[in-house]
Structure formats: structure tokens, C-alpha cells
Write an enzyme that holds these catalytic residues in place. Structure first.
Site, mmCIF file in Angstrom:
data_model
loop_
_atom_site.group_PDB
_atom_site.id
_atom_site.type_symbol
_atom_site.label_atom_id
_atom_site.label_comp_id
_atom_site.label_asym_id
_atom_site.label_seq_id
_atom_site.Cartn_x
_atom_site.Cartn_y
_atom_site.Cartn_z
ATOM 1 N N ARG A 112 0.813 -1.166 -0.005
ATOM 2 C CA ARG A 112 -0.024 0.046 -0.036
ATOM 3 C C ARG A 112 0.884 1.161 -0.017
ATOM 4 O O ARG A 112 0.342 2.294 0.153
ATOM 5 C CB ARG A 112 -0.824 0.047 1.227
ATOM 6 C CG ARG A 112 -1.992 -1.237 1.246
ATOM 7 C CD ARG A 112 -3.025 -0.994 2.306
ATOM 8 N NE ARG A 112 -2.152 -1.237 3.686
ATOM 9 C CZ ARG A 112 -1.834 -2.155 4.343
ATOM 10 N NH1 ARG A 112 -2.564 -3.549 3.904
ATOM 11 N NH2 ARG A 112 -1.721 -2.436 5.463
ATOM 12 N N ARG A 113 2.224 1.017 -0.452
ATOM 13 C CA ARG A 113 3.069 2.123 -0.393
ATOM 14 C C ARG A 113 3.739 2.415 -1.766
ATOM 15 O O ARG A 113 4.843 3.247 -1.865
ATOM 16 C CB ARG A 113 4.286 1.947 0.613
ATOM 17 C CG ARG A 113 3.799 1.578 2.030
ATOM 18 C CD ARG A 113 4.948 1.036 3.070
ATOM 19 N NE ARG A 113 4.513 0.875 4.280
ATOM 20 C CZ ARG A 113 5.349 0.450 5.290
ATOM 21 N NH1 ARG A 113 6.569 0.007 4.868
ATOM 22 N NH2 ARG A 113 4.971 0.268 6.498
ATOM 23 N N CYS B 152 1.286 20.741 -11.221
ATOM 24 C CA CYS B 152 -0.377 20.668 -11.170
ATOM 25 C C CYS B 152 -0.692 19.117 -10.925
ATOM 26 O O CYS B 152 -1.370 18.787 -9.802
ATOM 27 C CB CYS B 152 -0.827 20.953 -12.421
ATOM 28 S SG CYS B 152 -0.632 22.849 -12.697
ATOM 29 N N ARG C 121 -3.531 19.146 -7.945
ATOM 30 C CA ARG C 121 -3.987 20.183 -7.083
ATOM 31 C C ARG C 121 -4.815 21.424 -7.997
ATOM 32 O O ARG C 121 -5.785 21.967 -7.286
ATOM 33 C CB ARG C 121 -2.969 20.967 -6.525
ATOM 34 C CG ARG C 121 -1.957 21.545 -7.637
ATOM 35 C CD ARG C 121 -0.905 22.620 -6.924
ATOM 36 N NE ARG C 121 0.047 23.289 -8.015
ATOM 37 C CZ ARG C 121 -0.446 24.206 -8.859
ATOM 38 N NH1 ARG C 121 -1.550 24.775 -8.629
ATOM 39 N NH2 ARG C 121 0.492 24.576 -9.797
ATOM 40 N N SER C 122 -4.472 21.326 -9.306
ATOM 41 C CA SER C 122 -4.998 22.499 -10.115
ATOM 42 C C SER C 122 -5.558 21.884 -11.511
ATOM 43 O O SER C 122 -4.626 21.282 -12.013
ATOM 44 C CB SER C 122 -4.363 23.581 -10.137
ATOM 45 O OG SER C 122 -4.762 24.619 -11.125
ATOM 46 N N ASN C 123 -6.623 21.973 -12.077
ATOM 47 C CA ASN C 123 -6.877 21.540 -13.553
ATOM 48 C C ASN C 123 -7.569 22.449 -14.167
ATOM 49 O O ASN C 123 -8.710 22.971 -13.923
ATOM 50 C CB ASN C 123 -7.628 20.221 -13.232
ATOM 51 C CG ASN C 123 -7.534 19.627 -14.550
ATOM 52 O OD1 ASN C 123 -8.896 19.192 -15.155
ATOM 53 N ND2 ASN C 123 -6.393 19.148 -15.417
ATOM 54 N N HIS D 264 -11.382 23.977 -12.793
ATOM 55 C CA HIS D 264 -11.661 25.256 -12.995
ATOM 56 C C HIS D 264 -11.777 25.583 -14.455
ATOM 57 O O HIS D 264 -11.184 24.803 -15.423
ATOM 58 C CB HIS D 264 -11.021 26.436 -12.566
ATOM 59 C CG HIS D 264 -9.505 26.254 -12.795
ATOM 60 N ND1 HIS D 264 -8.671 25.326 -11.909
ATOM 61 C CD2 HIS D 264 -8.740 26.666 -13.784
ATOM 62 C CE1 HIS D 264 -7.439 25.469 -12.531
ATOM 63 N NE2 HIS D 264 -7.253 26.135 -13.640
ATOM 64 N N TYR E 257 -11.799 28.856 -17.109
ATOM 65 C CA TYR E 257 -11.452 30.377 -17.168
ATOM 66 C C TYR E 257 -12.650 30.968 -17.793
ATOM 67 O O TYR E 257 -13.547 30.423 -18.701
ATOM 68 C CB TYR E 257 -10.161 30.387 -17.776
ATOM 69 C CG TYR E 257 -8.875 30.257 -17.184
ATOM 70 C CD1 TYR E 257 -8.589 30.989 -16.261
ATOM 71 C CD2 TYR E 257 -8.406 28.749 -17.223
ATOM 72 C CE1 TYR E 257 -7.296 30.876 -15.463
ATOM 73 C CE2 TYR E 257 -7.203 28.677 -16.323
ATOM 74 C CZ TYR E 257 -6.720 29.535 -15.411
ATOM 75 O OH TYR E 257 -5.602 29.487 -14.784
#
Length: 282
Positions: A137-138, A157, A183-185, A224, A226
Site C-alpha cells: 500500500r506504499r 499541477c 491540485r489544479s486543473n 476550473h 477560465y
């Protein structure tokens, strides 16, 4: 019809109808003319793709499979942070005069770490564990390294992959599944690109480790659209999904470091027209 298209359409509708508009807030991205690039965003989007049933590439518009694969191999196989090793220009905005993007992406994948079994980088560690400790599991990678962020021209990202192996009843081979954490798309320009890349990666790693490709789960903290992309998204999701293509991976390759962008192709990939002149926030 393509399930990837339906997932994309539902995600976009949810963002547009239920998302948070950042207009008027302090934001980092901007357009080429200096105008702030505001977004409509949703937190914690989770999309699941069963790679054993379908290859998750949009038919609403074309996604360049070989270019996606080229960037993936640039990071995971070449472990490069220099745009001169790429066949595309997608990283040009973030490169310095020598072509470097700093201690980001491929650089972090190539850093060797001490393990009980010896010195290995993150990619080699994943392959080692999938072959020797498949039910661990690592088995994961992480390139969001805080001590090096100040030397990265762009913070990662898509920053982490977690691999998990299961066994399907009646199947001789094990099944390789993975979670991609992002983290961001930027939904219009990058969502399908990232999904395709990491679907290819799961297929490649499964093949070289003697497994079958299973699920790819895409977890996005900030998904997100734009402000200048909204009409383009609305036009895109009004299109009717077409049939999903069949993915082909060169079956002769059993060493991850031998794959090239020419070892992947799609059969029966029909799409709607491409959306051109998409503005990119920087």
C-alpha cells in the site's frame, strides 16, 4: 458512446451551474493582455475511468495522443526538466534561456532516494514494487517537494500517483489501478490531456509488470473553467459523444524505458472538429 465524454460533460455542467466564481478576487493567473484570468471552480472533483472497458479520450474534440505520451515520457522516462527534450512547445512559457523549467516535474522523478534495497528514483521504485511487492500500500510518487518549490518555474499541477493492485475473479493476471492527484486543473486545455497521459502510463506499467490495466481515478482539488473559456466549453459540451476508440500499445515492449511515442496509437478515433485559438492563462 464514449464514457469519457459523458464524464467530461457532467463535470463541466456541474462547474458552470454550481461552481464558485472568482471574479473580483485576488488571482495569480492573467491573460496576455495583463487582464486577471478569473475562473468558475469546483472543489474536490473525482472522476473514475475503467481502462479495461474503454480508453478515456474525448471525441468531443481531438486530443493528441502522441504529444500527450511524449510529455509523459519526458517526465517519467527521460526524467527531464528541459524543453529541448520535448517534441512540443507546451512548456515554452515556463522555460528559462537554457530551456530548463527548474527543479520541477522530471527533475524530481530522477532524484535517487535511499531504500532498504538500495538507491532508486521514484519511477524505478514503483516498477520494483509492482514486480516484487504488488500488494504493497506504499507504491506512490510525489513531485510536490516543498524544499525545491522556490526553484520550480511552475509548481506541479498533477503531483502524485498512487498505485494499487487488485485481483479480478477468474483472471490470471493482477489488475493495476491508480489514483492521479492534481491540485489544479484547467478543464478546457488540460483535463483530457492529463487523463490520457496517465491512462497511457497505467497501460505501460501494467504491461511491463505482467498485469492488466484497471481503474484510473482522477482527483482534482481545484477544477476550473477560465472566464474566457466559458463559451468554448458551452459549445463543446453541446456536441454529441461519438464511439470511443480502441487503444493499442506495442505488445513487444516489456521494459518501460524502451517505450516511445510511436508505441501507442488509437484505432477508430473519430472526433468532432477541434476548437482553435484557445486563450491560455499564464
Amino acid at each position: 458512446m464514449s464514457r469519457a465524454d459523458h464524464i467530461f460533460i457532467n463535470m463541466c455542467r456541474d462547474i458552470l451551474e454550481n461552481g464558485t466564481d472568482t471574479k473580483g478576487e485576488k488571482v495569480r493567473p492573467h491573460w496576455e493582455d495583463g487582464t486577471p484570468a478569473y475562473t468558475i471552480k469546483k472543489f474536490g472533483v473525482v472522476n473514475r475511468y475503467d481502462l479495461s472497458e474503454e480508453f478515456p479520450i474525448l471525441t468531443l474534440r481531438r486530443t493528441a495522443l502522441k504529444s500527450c505520451t511524449d510529455e509523459l515520457l519526458w517526465i517519467w522516462q527521460q526524467k527531464s526538466n528541459n524543453i529541448h527534450d520535448l517534441h512540443s512547445h507546451i512548456w515554452d512559457e515556463w522555460a528559462d534561456e537554457d530551456g530548463s523549467i527548474g527543479k520541477a516535474y522530471g527533475y524530481q522523478m530522477g532524484v535517487k532516494h535511499q531504500y532498504k534495497e538500495g538507491m532508486m528514483d521514484q519511477v524505478d521504485r514503483v516498477i520494483y514494487d509492482l514486480k516484487n511487492n504488488p500488494f504493497s500500500r506504499r507504491i506512490m510518487t510525489n513531485i510536490y517537494v516543498h524544499q525545491d518549490l522556490h526553484e520550480m518555474n511552475l509548481y506541479p499541477c498533477a503531483y502524485s500517483m498512487t498505485f494499487n493492485v487488485t485481483q479480478k475473479p477468474g483472471h490470471e493476471k493482477l489488475t493495476l489501478n491508480a489514483i492521479l492527484n492534481q491540485r489544479s486543473n484547467d478543464v478546457l486545455t488540460a483535463n483530457s490531456w492529463n487523463v490520457v497521459q496517465y491512462a497511457v502510463l497505467v497501460h505501460m506499467l501494467a504491461q511491463v509488470c505482467g498485469m492488466e490495466a484497471g481503474e484510473l481515478v482522477h482527483v482534482i482539488a481545484d477544477a476550473h473553467i477560465y472566464d474566457r473559456h466559458v463559451p468554448l466549453i458551452e459549445e463543446l459540451i453541446s456536441r454529441e459523444p461519438l464511439s470511443a476508440p480502441k487503444f493499442w500499445l506495442n505488445p513487444e515492449i516489456h521494459d518501460f524505458y524502451q517505450f516511445t511515442r510511436d508505441d501507442v496509437r488509437l484505432e477508430g478515433y473519430e472526433t468532432h472538429p477541434q476548437i482553435k485559438d484557445i486563450p491560455v492563462a499564464i
